[in-house]
Design a protein around this motif. Structure first.
Motif, PDB file in Angstrom:
ATOM      1  N   PRO A  36      18.075  42.984  37.291  1.00  0.00           N
ATOM      2  CA  PRO A  36      18.745  44.196  37.772  1.00  0.00           C
ATOM      3  C   PRO A  36      20.209  44.315  37.351  1.00  0.00           C
ATOM      4  O   PRO A  36      21.018  44.927  38.050  1.00  0.00           O
ATOM      5  N   PHE A  37      20.553  43.715  36.219  1.00  0.00           N
ATOM      6  CA  PHE A  37      21.916  43.790  35.668  1.00  0.00           C
ATOM      7  C   PHE A  37      21.819  43.896  34.146  1.00  0.00           C
ATOM      8  O   PHE A  37      20.760  43.635  33.571  1.00  0.00           O
ATOM      9  N   ALA A  38      22.950  44.218  33.533  1.00  0.00           N
ATOM     10  CA  ALA A  38      22.976  44.416  32.077  1.00  0.00           C
ATOM     11  C   ALA A  38      22.659  43.124  31.317  1.00  0.00           C
ATOM     12  O   ALA A  38      22.826  42.021  31.840  1.00  0.00           O
ATOM     13  N   GLY A  41      24.638  39.024  30.691  1.00  0.00           N
ATOM     14  CA  GLY A  41      25.323  38.494  31.875  1.00  0.00           C
ATOM     15  C   GLY A  41      24.619  37.260  32.424  1.00  0.00           C
ATOM     16  O   GLY A  41      23.634  36.782  31.842  1.00  0.00           O
ATOM     17  N   PRO A  42      25.090  36.728  33.541  1.00  0.00           N
ATOM     18  CA  PRO A  42      24.550  35.475  34.065  1.00  0.00           C
ATOM     19  C   PRO A  42      23.117  35.554  34.580  1.00  0.00           C
ATOM     20  O   PRO A  42      22.333  34.633  34.350  1.00  0.00           O
ATOM     21  N   THR A  43      22.749  36.640  35.244  1.00  0.00           N
ATOM     22  CA  THR A  43      21.382  36.748  35.754  1.00  0.00           C
ATOM     23  C   THR A  43      20.426  36.882  34.571  1.00  0.00           C
ATOM     24  O   THR A  43      19.330  36.311  34.554  1.00  0.00           O
ATOM     25  N   ASP A  44      20.880  37.613  33.564  1.00  0.00           N
ATOM     26  CA  ASP A  44      20.114  37.775  32.326  1.00  0.00           C
ATOM     27  C   ASP A  44      19.922  36.419  31.643  1.00  0.00           C
ATOM     28  O   ASP A  44      18.812  36.088  31.206  1.00  0.00           O
ATOM     29  N   HIS A  92      16.177  38.334  40.780  1.00  0.00           N
ATOM     30  CA  HIS A  92      17.407  38.855  41.391  1.00  0.00           C
ATOM     31  C   HIS A  92      18.163  37.698  42.034  1.00  0.00           C
ATOM     32  O   HIS A  92      17.649  36.586  42.140  1.00  0.00           O
ATOM     33  N   HIS A  93      19.388  37.992  42.490  1.00  0.00           N
ATOM     34  CA  HIS A  93      20.175  36.931  43.124  1.00  0.00           C
ATOM     35  C   HIS A  93      20.505  37.287  44.571  1.00  0.00           C
ATOM     36  O   HIS A  93      19.847  38.144  45.184  1.00  0.00           O
ATOM     37  N   ILE A  94      21.526  36.684  45.120  1.00  0.00           N
ATOM     38  CA  ILE A  94      21.958  36.870  46.518  1.00  0.00           C
ATOM     39  C   ILE A  94      22.116  38.355  46.895  1.00  0.00           C
ATOM     40  O   ILE A  94      21.980  38.720  48.061  1.00  0.00           O
ATOM     41  N   ASN A 156      33.754  44.006  38.641  1.00  0.00           N
ATOM     42  CA  ASN A 156      32.539  43.543  39.330  1.00  0.00           C
ATOM     43  C   ASN A 156      31.322  44.286  38.792  1.00  0.00           C
ATOM     44  O   ASN A 156      31.449  45.182  37.955  1.00  0.00           O
ATOM     45  N   ALA A 157      30.144  43.893  39.287  1.00  0.00           N
ATOM     46  CA  ALA A 157      28.898  44.506  38.796  1.00  0.00           C
ATOM     47  C   ALA A 157      28.338  45.494  39.818  1.00  0.00           C
ATOM     48  O   ALA A 157      27.130  45.651  39.942  1.00  0.00           O
ATOM     49  N   GLY A 158      29.230  46.153  40.541  1.00  0.00           N
ATOM     50  CA  GLY A 158      28.794  47.157  41.514  1.00  0.00           C
ATOM     51  C   GLY A 158      28.669  46.584  42.917  1.00  0.00           C
ATOM     52  O   GLY A 158      28.634  45.360  43.098  1.00  0.00           O
ATOM     53  N   GLY A 160      27.408  45.089  46.119  1.00  0.00           N
ATOM     54  CA  GLY A 160      26.232  44.259  46.407  1.00  0.00           C
ATOM     55  C   GLY A 160      26.058  43.156  45.374  1.00  0.00           C
ATOM     56  O   GLY A 160      25.316  42.212  45.597  1.00  0.00           O
ATOM     57  N   ALA A 161      26.748  43.287  44.238  1.00  0.00           N
ATOM     58  CA  ALA A 161      26.650  42.244  43.204  1.00  0.00           C
ATOM     59  C   ALA A 161      27.393  40.999  43.677  1.00  0.00           C
ATOM     60  O   ALA A 161      28.255  41.063  44.559  1.00  0.00           O
ATOM     61  N   ALA A 162      27.069  39.879  43.067  1.00  0.00           N
ATOM     62  CA  ALA A 162      27.716  38.622  43.430  1.00  0.00           C
ATOM     63  C   ALA A 162      29.216  38.698  43.168  1.00  0.00           C
ATOM     64  O   ALA A 162      30.028  38.212  43.957  1.00  0.00           O
ATOM     65  N   SER A 163      29.575  39.324  42.047  1.00  0.00           N
ATOM     66  CA  SER A 163      30.990  39.454  41.692  1.00  0.00           C
ATOM     67  C   SER A 163      31.725  40.328  42.709  1.00  0.00           C
ATOM     68  O   SER A 163      32.899  40.089  43.022  1.00  0.00           O
ATOM     69  N   HIS A 164      31.039  41.308  43.263  1.00  0.00           N
ATOM     70  CA  HIS A 164      31.635  42.154  44.292  1.00  0.00           C
ATOM     71  C   HIS A 164      31.856  41.345  45.565  1.00  0.00           C
ATOM     72  O   HIS A 164      32.921  41.375  46.176  1.00  0.00           O
ATOM     73  N   LYS A 184      27.759  47.657  34.930  1.00  0.00           N
ATOM     74  CA  LYS A 184      26.314  47.511  35.215  1.00  0.00           C
ATOM     75  C   LYS A 184      25.885  46.054  35.269  1.00  0.00           C
ATOM     76  O   LYS A 184      24.709  45.741  35.464  1.00  0.00           O
ATOM     77  N   GLY A 185      26.804  45.178  35.068  1.00  0.00           N
ATOM     78  CA  GLY A 185      26.540  43.748  35.077  1.00  0.00           C
ATOM     79  C   GLY A 185      27.806  43.080  34.592  1.00  0.00           C
ATOM     80  O   GLY A 185      28.678  43.745  34.010  1.00  0.00           O
ATOM     81  N   THR A 186      27.915  41.753  34.795  1.00  0.00           N
ATOM     82  CA  THR A 186      29.155  41.119  34.362  1.00  0.00           C
ATOM     83  C   THR A 186      29.102  40.704  32.889  1.00  0.00           C
ATOM     84  O   THR A 186      30.082  40.163  32.388  1.00  0.00           O
ATOM     85  N   GLY A 187      27.981  40.983  32.208  1.00  0.00           N
ATOM     86  CA  GLY A 187      27.951  40.821  30.756  1.00  0.00           C
ATOM     87  C   GLY A 187      28.963  41.779  30.128  1.00  0.00           C
ATOM     88  O   GLY A 187      29.931  41.347  29.476  1.00  0.00           O
ATOM     89  N   CYS A 202      35.390  37.482  39.285  1.00  0.00           N
ATOM     90  CA  CYS A 202      34.792  36.320  39.912  1.00  0.00           C
ATOM     91  C   CYS A 202      33.345  36.379  39.443  1.00  0.00           C
ATOM     92  O   CYS A 202      32.661  37.367  39.687  1.00  0.00           O
ATOM     93  N   ASP A 203      32.905  35.363  38.708  1.00  0.00           N
ATOM     94  CA  ASP A 203      31.550  35.455  38.164  1.00  0.00           C
ATOM     95  C   ASP A 203      30.890  34.087  38.075  1.00  0.00           C
ATOM     96  O   ASP A 203      31.559  33.055  38.064  1.00  0.00           O
ATOM     97  N   GLN A 204      29.541  34.124  37.995  1.00  0.00           N
ATOM     98  CA  GLN A 204      28.775  32.885  37.938  1.00  0.00           C
ATOM     99  C   GLN A 204      29.183  32.041  36.731  1.00  0.00           C
ATOM    100  O   GLN A 204      29.469  32.582  35.661  1.00  0.00           O
ATOM    101  N   THR A 205      29.089  30.722  36.918  1.00  0.00           N
ATOM    102  CA  THR A 205      29.383  29.797  35.808  1.00  0.00           C
ATOM    103  C   THR A 205      28.443  30.032  34.630  1.00  0.00           C
ATOM    104  O   THR A 205      28.792  29.720  33.498  1.00  0.00           O
TER     105      THR A 205
HETATM  106  N1  ASP Z   1      27.116  38.338  37.835  1.00  0.00           N
HETATM  107  C1  ASP Z   1      26.693  39.646  38.168  1.00  0.00           C
HETATM  108  C2  ASP Z   1      26.992  39.903  39.598  1.00  0.00           C
HETATM  109  O1  ASP Z   1      28.115  40.097  39.829  1.00  0.00           O
HETATM  110  C3  ASP Z   1      25.354  40.052  37.835  1.00  0.00           C
HETATM  111  C4  ASP Z   1      24.996  39.917  36.406  1.00  0.00           C
HETATM  112  O2  ASP Z   1      25.509  40.633  35.530  1.00  0.00           O
HETATM  113  O3  ASP Z   1      24.144  39.096  36.150  1.00  0.00           O
HETATM  114  O4  ASP Z   1      26.151  39.986  40.451  1.00  0.00           O
END
Ligand code: ASP
Length: 325
Positions: A36-38, A41-44, A92-94, A156-158, A160-164, A184-187, A202-205
């Motif tokens: 559900p992200f671009a 990015g990390p989820t991708d 999906h993530h958190i 941030n990625a919107g 509800g996103a982890a970065s948000h 649309k994603g942190t990519g 702030c983004d996933q490692t």
């Molecule tokens: N890291 C993103 C987030 O903020 C999501 C992503 O692009 O994978 O949730």
């Protein structure tokens, strides 16, 4: 009447038998796994690694589809509405848990619209900035941000996103609001951070480790309890003075409600194998994360996690009183 009920019963038995049969032969064609992200990015990244390994085990291709937007709720919504036949899945993530409260008009019922496959990994976050951002450590960053709040932009990625979520925790810890820039994603957000169009993120490692190591962005702290092997010089948020910023971004695989249990169990077994794949273990390690245990990579493991996380975040979000709609 009697005839009708016999034929209805026969239809039901046939549906049951053919349903079981198709679950047994599953998968007979390629599977779509929605991120559900671009892309990029990390989820991708996590999804593509897991999908590649599961594809080999299942003998069918898992095609990754990026449906970014609205903090991950667009992609989740697409999967909630898909056929429950095992050919459309969601990684999906958190945000799956936080969006249940952040969005008061979600087009799906988070706890009742999905079947569960299993947890995948729990990824720490990093507080990072564009390469030439002035502050050199987290203490300096806090002082700088407080003094220049109207000028500092936070990607941030919107909602509800982890970065948000991590950005909100950061702003609340330092009691300062920043200008946020949603992507649309942190990519794509990373592309702008590298280009210097945004200041902070702030983004996933799983998205930042390579850039931090390459010196193309600046890093201030990691949100895990311990320092990471992949980034041994990076202090934890507690060491750097913000213990309230500890957060882990757990990822899970879901299927639409009604997907047969035989299918989710088969996918879960395949996920468990993938998480033992030496390539995944080493790639995850390089990206600052580790696979979950077998017990967590199960439908029950993910269900328990999602339910407890919805319960955990609800009062926090309600107290903050900030909603996406
Ligand atoms: N890291 C993103 C987030 O903020 C999501 C992503 O692009 O994978 O949730």
């Amino acid at each position: 009447m009697h005839k009708l009920s016999i034929s209805l019963a026969a239809t039901a038995v046939f549906a049951l038998v053919s349903g079981t049969a198709s679950a047994q032969g599953y998968p007979e064609r390629s599977i779509t796994m929605v991120v559900p992200f671009a892309a990029g990015g990390p989820t991708d990244t996590v999804t593509r690694l897991v999908a590649e390994s599961m594809s080999k085990d299942l003998g069918q291709q898992i095609i990754v589809e990026n449906v970014g937007g609205a903090g991950g709720t667009l992609g989740a919504s697409q999967v909630a509405k898909a056929e429950p036949d095992g050919y459309t899945l969601l990684l999906h993530h958190i945000g799956m848990a936080t969006s249940a409260t952040l969005y008061r008009k979600l087009p799906y019922d988070t706890l009742n619209a999905f079947e569960y496959v299993g947890l995948v990994t729990d990824v720490p976050m990093t507080i990072v900035a564009k390469k030439d951002f002035e502050p050199t450590d987290l203490k300096g960053l806090i002082e700088y941000v407080k003094a220049n709040a109207d000028k500092v932009s936070l990607a941030n990625a919107g909602i509800g996103a982890a970065s948000h979520l991590c950005g909100m925790l950061l702003m609340s810890e330092i009691k300062t609001s920043l200008v946020t820039v949603p992507y649309k994603g942190t990519g794509p957000a990373m592309t702008d951070l590298l280009g210097g169009q945004v200041d902070l993120m702030c983004d996933q490692t799983t998205n930042t480790t390579k850039q931090i190591k390459g010196g193309t962005i600046k890093a201030y702290a990691v949100t895990s309890a311990k320092r990471l092997d992949a980034l041994p010089d990076l202090p934890t948020v507690a060491e750097a003075g913000l213990p309230g910023l500890q957060v882990g971004i757990w990822h899970g695989i879901y299927a639409p409600k009604g997907t047969p249990a035989e299918i989710t169990e088969k996918l879960s077994a395949s996920l468990q194998k993938a998480l033992k794949d030496p390539n995944i273990i080493s790639r995850f390690g390089e990206l600052g994360t580790v696979p979950v245990t077998d017990a967590e990579a199960t439908p029950a493991g993910l269900k328990t996690k999602l339910e407890s996380e919805v319960t955990r975040w609800k009062p926090i979000i309600e107290a903050a009183g900030q909603y996406a709609d």
